[in-house]
Design an enzyme around this catalytic site. Structure first.
Site, mmCIF file in Angstrom:
data_model
loop_
_atom_site.group_PDB
_atom_site.id
_atom_site.type_symbol
_atom_site.label_atom_id
_atom_site.label_comp_id
_atom_site.label_asym_id
_atom_site.label_seq_id
_atom_site.Cartn_x
_atom_site.Cartn_y
_atom_site.Cartn_z
ATOM 1 N N ARG A 35 -4.746 10.563 5.734
ATOM 2 C CA ARG A 35 -3.726 10.026 4.813
ATOM 3 C C ARG A 35 -3.856 10.664 3.435
ATOM 4 N NH1 ARG A 35 -0.380 5.400 4.151
ATOM 5 N NH2 ARG A 35 -0.611 4.268 2.192
ATOM 6 N N TYR A 83 -5.766 7.915 -5.811
ATOM 7 C CA TYR A 83 -6.038 7.825 -4.378
ATOM 8 C C TYR A 83 -6.198 9.209 -3.742
ATOM 9 C CZ TYR A 83 -5.307 6.543 0.544
ATOM 10 O OH TYR A 83 -5.444 6.384 1.895
ATOM 11 N N LYS A 126 -2.240 -3.057 6.759
ATOM 12 C CA LYS A 126 -2.823 -3.539 5.505
ATOM 13 C C LYS A 126 -1.875 -4.446 4.723
ATOM 14 C CE LYS A 126 -5.008 -2.027 1.256
ATOM 15 N NZ LYS A 126 -5.410 -0.923 0.415
ATOM 16 N N HIS A 179 2.292 2.227 -2.838
ATOM 17 C CA HIS A 179 1.355 1.926 -3.917
ATOM 18 C C HIS A 179 2.081 1.254 -5.071
ATOM 19 C CE1 HIS A 179 -1.798 5.165 -2.596
ATOM 20 N NE2 HIS A 179 -1.917 4.034 -1.934
ATOM 21 N N ARG A 187 -1.876 5.198 7.875
ATOM 22 C CA ARG A 187 -3.277 4.773 7.945
ATOM 23 C C ARG A 187 -3.740 4.861 9.399
ATOM 24 N NH1 ARG A 187 -0.776 1.020 4.632
ATOM 25 N NH2 ARG A 187 -1.595 0.969 2.517
ATOM 26 N N HIS A 240 -9.654 7.575 6.270
ATOM 27 C CA HIS A 240 -8.550 7.738 5.308
ATOM 28 C C HIS A 240 -8.322 9.202 4.939
ATOM 29 C CE1 HIS A 240 -6.760 3.962 4.073
ATOM 30 N NE2 HIS A 240 -7.936 3.394 4.211
#
Length: 182
Positions: free
Chosen positions: A133, A165, A66, A156, A42, A130
């Site tokens: 990523r 995603y 995160k 995840h 990230r 993002h």
């Protein structure tokens, strides 16, 4: 109408064009893009990195911003060469992506502006912080077709979250419908 979310850069020629644009403006910005594309980190985990966090290493150990979990991200051969080149004249305590004015790490909004400029020049849409990523994830999945490994890399909760995603689920639906006819 809801705004469209950030997406991966699917076309490799656009990635190359963005690299060229960033390199011509700033080697720091170019290296930030390369590191993001090649690690899947990230942007919030990339910006505070110091030279000593990467130089001479085969992987990066970080506490993810995160999730607040310790995570190990491998560094491929090519990015390790870029790290050596980029950090050659730097001390271990310097930030990799320091502001020219403050010598502190650039902020997320600055990283966004850097990426947005290069994306607009290259003709890419739906780009944000993002994007690096997601682009890593998209191309990793396309090469290895391994959602389970990518799920682990991204931390995840499920493969379906990972595929959504990186924009694979919708892309697969679109492709399937395109080839379907009665």
């Amino acid at each position: 109408m809801t705004p469209r979310t950030v997406e991966p850069i699917r076309e490799k020629w656009i990635i190359e064009k963005m690299k060229t644009i960033l390199r011509s403006r700033s080697y720091r910005d170019y290296f930030m893009f390369l590191l993001g594309l090649n690690t899947g980190l990230r942007v919030g985990d990339i910006l505070p990195l110091k030279v000593g966090d990467l130089r001479g290493k085969r992987y990066i150990n970080i506490i993810e911003e995160k999730t607040n979990k310790a995570k190990r991200f491998p560094l491929n051969r090519e990015i390790r060469e870029y790290i050596m080149d980029y950090t050659m004249a730097m001390s271990d305590e310097e930030y990799l992506f320091a502001s020219n004015m403050t010598k502190e790490p650039i902020q997320r909004d600055r990283a966004y502006k850097i990426l947005k400029y290069a994306a607009e020049e290259a003709g890419a849409e739906y780009v944000g912080t993002h994007t690096m990523r997601k682009t890593f994830g998209y191309h990793f999945y396309k090469k290895y077709n391994d959602a389970s490994m990518l799920q682990k890399i991204f931390n995840h909760s499920s493969q379906s979250v990972t595929l959504k995603y990186i924009g694979i689920s919708q892309e697969e639906i679109d492709d399937a419908i395109d080839d379907f006819s009665l």
